[in-house]
Design a protein around this motif. Sequence first.
Motif, PDB file in Angstrom:
ATOM      1  N   ILE A  85       0.837  -1.200   0.000  1.00  0.00           N
ATOM      2  CA  ILE A  85       0.000   0.000   0.000  1.00  0.00           C
ATOM      3  C   ILE A  85       0.873   1.250   0.000  1.00  0.00           C
ATOM      4  O   ILE A  85       0.607   2.216  -0.731  1.00  0.00           O
ATOM      5  N   GLN A  86       1.925   1.241   0.792  1.00  0.00           N
ATOM      6  CA  GLN A  86       2.792   2.413   0.860  1.00  0.00           C
ATOM      7  C   GLN A  86       3.473   2.668  -0.480  1.00  0.00           C
ATOM      8  O   GLN A  86       3.584   3.822  -0.925  1.00  0.00           O
ATOM      9  N   GLU A  87       3.892   1.605  -1.157  1.00  0.00           N
ATOM     10  CA  GLU A  87       4.497   1.769  -2.484  1.00  0.00           C
ATOM     11  C   GLU A  87       3.466   2.279  -3.489  1.00  0.00           C
ATOM     12  O   GLU A  87       3.793   3.098  -4.365  1.00  0.00           O
ATOM     13  N   MET A  88       2.234   1.822  -3.355  1.00  0.00           N
ATOM     14  CA  MET A  88       1.180   2.301  -4.251  1.00  0.00           C
ATOM     15  C   MET A  88       0.928   3.795  -4.049  1.00  0.00           C
ATOM     16  O   MET A  88       0.754   4.543  -5.016  1.00  0.00           O
ATOM     17  N   LEU A  89       0.938   4.232  -2.806  1.00  0.00           N
ATOM     18  CA  LEU A  89       0.765   5.652  -2.525  1.00  0.00           C
ATOM     19  C   LEU A  89       1.878   6.472  -3.173  1.00  0.00           C
ATOM     20  O   LEU A  89       1.630   7.534  -3.759  1.00  0.00           O
ATOM     21  N   HIS A  90       3.098   5.974  -3.090  1.00  0.00           N
ATOM     22  CA  HIS A  90       4.227   6.707  -3.668  1.00  0.00           C
ATOM     23  C   HIS A  90       4.142   6.762  -5.194  1.00  0.00           C
ATOM     24  O   HIS A  90       4.689   7.692  -5.802  1.00  0.00           O
ATOM     25  N   LYS A  91       3.487   5.784  -5.801  1.00  0.00           N
ATOM     26  CA  LYS A  91       3.359   5.779  -7.262  1.00  0.00           C
ATOM     27  C   LYS A  91       2.155   6.575  -7.760  1.00  0.00           C
ATOM     28  O   LYS A  91       2.015   6.790  -8.964  1.00  0.00           O
ATOM     29  N   MET A  92       1.291   7.003  -6.861  1.00  0.00           N
ATOM     30  CA  MET A  92       0.095   7.739  -7.277  1.00  0.00           C
ATOM     31  C   MET A  92       0.480   9.094  -7.846  1.00  0.00           C
ATOM     32  O   MET A  92       0.955   9.974  -7.132  1.00  0.00           O
ATOM     33  N   ASP A  93       0.290   9.244  -9.138  1.00  0.00           N
ATOM     34  CA  ASP A  93       0.568  10.508  -9.825  1.00  0.00           C
ATOM     35  C   ASP A  93      -0.498  10.672 -10.908  1.00  0.00           C
ATOM     36  O   ASP A  93      -0.192  10.678 -12.098  1.00  0.00           O
ATOM     37  N   PHE A  94      -1.738  10.790 -10.470  1.00  0.00           N
ATOM     38  CA  PHE A  94      -2.873  10.764 -11.387  1.00  0.00           C
ATOM     39  C   PHE A  94      -3.743  11.991 -11.171  1.00  0.00           C
ATOM     40  O   PHE A  94      -4.095  12.325 -10.037  1.00  0.00           O
ATOM     41  N   TYR A  95      -4.087  12.625 -12.269  1.00  0.00           N
ATOM     42  CA  TYR A  95      -4.964  13.790 -12.260  1.00  0.00           C
ATOM     43  C   TYR A  95      -6.263  13.379 -12.939  1.00  0.00           C
ATOM     44  O   TYR A  95      -6.283  13.076 -14.132  1.00  0.00           O
ATOM     45  N   ASP A 135      -8.866   5.411  -3.596  1.00  0.00           N
ATOM     46  CA  ASP A 135      -8.634   5.714  -5.011  1.00  0.00           C
ATOM     47  C   ASP A 135      -7.371   5.071  -5.579  1.00  0.00           C
ATOM     48  O   ASP A 135      -6.979   5.386  -6.710  1.00  0.00           O
ATOM     49  N   LEU A 136      -6.752   4.157  -4.851  1.00  0.00           N
ATOM     50  CA  LEU A 136      -5.505   3.567  -5.340  1.00  0.00           C
ATOM     51  C   LEU A 136      -5.709   2.706  -6.579  1.00  0.00           C
ATOM     52  O   LEU A 136      -4.742   2.417  -7.296  1.00  0.00           O
ATOM     53  N   GLY A 137      -6.939   2.318  -6.845  1.00  0.00           N
ATOM     54  CA  GLY A 137      -7.211   1.593  -8.089  1.00  0.00           C
ATOM     55  C   GLY A 137      -6.926   2.423  -9.323  1.00  0.00           C
ATOM     56  O   GLY A 137      -6.800   1.882 -10.435  1.00  0.00           O
ATOM     57  N   LYS A 138      -6.792   3.730  -9.159  1.00  0.00           N
ATOM     58  CA  LYS A 138      -6.465   4.587 -10.302  1.00  0.00           C
ATOM     59  C   LYS A 138      -5.055   4.333 -10.819  1.00  0.00           C
ATOM     60  O   LYS A 138      -4.681   4.845 -11.880  1.00  0.00           O
ATOM     61  N   LEU A 139      -4.294   3.514 -10.093  1.00  0.00           N
ATOM     62  CA  LEU A 139      -2.998   3.098 -10.615  1.00  0.00           C
ATOM     63  C   LEU A 139      -3.133   2.250 -11.873  1.00  0.00           C
ATOM     64  O   LEU A 139      -2.124   1.886 -12.490  1.00  0.00           O
ATOM     65  N   LEU A 140      -4.350   1.971 -12.288  1.00  0.00           N
ATOM     66  CA  LEU A 140      -4.559   1.378 -13.606  1.00  0.00           C
ATOM     67  C   LEU A 140      -3.873   2.196 -14.695  1.00  0.00           C
ATOM     68  O   LEU A 140      -3.537   1.673 -15.762  1.00  0.00           O
ATOM     69  N   TYR A 141      -3.679   3.485 -14.433  1.00  0.00           N
ATOM     70  CA  TYR A 141      -3.016   4.326 -15.434  1.00  0.00           C
ATOM     71  C   TYR A 141      -1.596   3.834 -15.722  1.00  0.00           C
ATOM     72  O   TYR A 141      -1.049   4.071 -16.820  1.00  0.00           O
ATOM     73  N   LEU A 142      -0.977   3.131 -14.768  1.00  0.00           N
ATOM     74  CA  LEU A 142       0.372   2.602 -14.981  1.00  0.00           C
ATOM     75  C   LEU A 142       0.404   1.607 -16.123  1.00  0.00           C
ATOM     76  O   LEU A 142       1.448   1.405 -16.754  1.00  0.00           O
TER      77      LEU A 142
END
Length: 302
Positions: A85-95, A135-142
């Motif tokens: 989870i912490q790594e996912m938070l660090h990767k969150m760069d979504f507008y 909202d961490l599912g928005k990492l789908l953008y990766l």
Amino acid sequence: MPAPGTTDNSLSPLSAVEVCAPTAKQVQSFRTYVRVQGDPKSERVYAHYREQHEKMTYDFTLQKKKEYGCLDVTAEYTPKLVLTIQEMLHKMDFYDPSDPDFENNNLYHAYQTAERAREAYPTERWLHFAALVHDLGKLLYLFKEPDWAVCGDIFPVGCAFATDKIVHGETFTTNPDMMHPIYSTECGVYTPKCGLMNTHMGWGHDEYLYQMLKRADREHNLNLDPRILYVVRFHSFYPWHDARAYTHLESEEDTHMLPWVQKFQKLDLYSKDDNCLPDCEHLLFSYYSDLIKEFCPVPLKM
């Protein structure tokens, strides 16, 4: 630092909710979806929903659930990534292009929502966790997924769209499911009162994170509070929890969970403030890193 299972009611002086509670006038300005020609924001939001409503189908959703290992839980799944989870938070760069109320990186909004949950419900630690990760599912953008299949309000597929209760519902006219002999009927592939957990929600960040958490819960015996999974899966289901569409599919469980989803919706929506961004690193290490260890100390298969 509070130990797992205990409560720390204190708030950081950098807490977004402490400084940035919205006024009554600001509350009325949220979720304004009137399309104004020539206005970049309203045109952007309209274009997002038009594309989502044209392309979000039952078949597309099942295809994506299969691709991400969500359709058959007994099948072998090779994840695209494995992150904590912490790594996912660090990767969150979504507008979020579907959001008329927040123009910044969604990482800030994760902490805004979580801090609002701490302020409003200081003893509900499960809610603080749900708010942080929702909202961490928005990492789908990766994985280069299109924005329309990542964010925005959601709805079930495989049954008739509640076009009068969905944002820009007039844009469903070219969706192929509108003409399908089964998918265009009120219940479609479902039965009355089957329960929302037994439906296929249109593919996006809610469903994606819900499925990741459910897999981790099953494989690692996390014993997650069911309200976490419920809030994560349905927080963007505004046609249901706000406009009260799709009640013909509700079960007793849905009726029981609805008040918590509605409470969360207010935390999520009214914490958005582009002018008051929290210190994410400070909040992570002062409170949320221990919270993550308490509820989900294992990495998630993405």
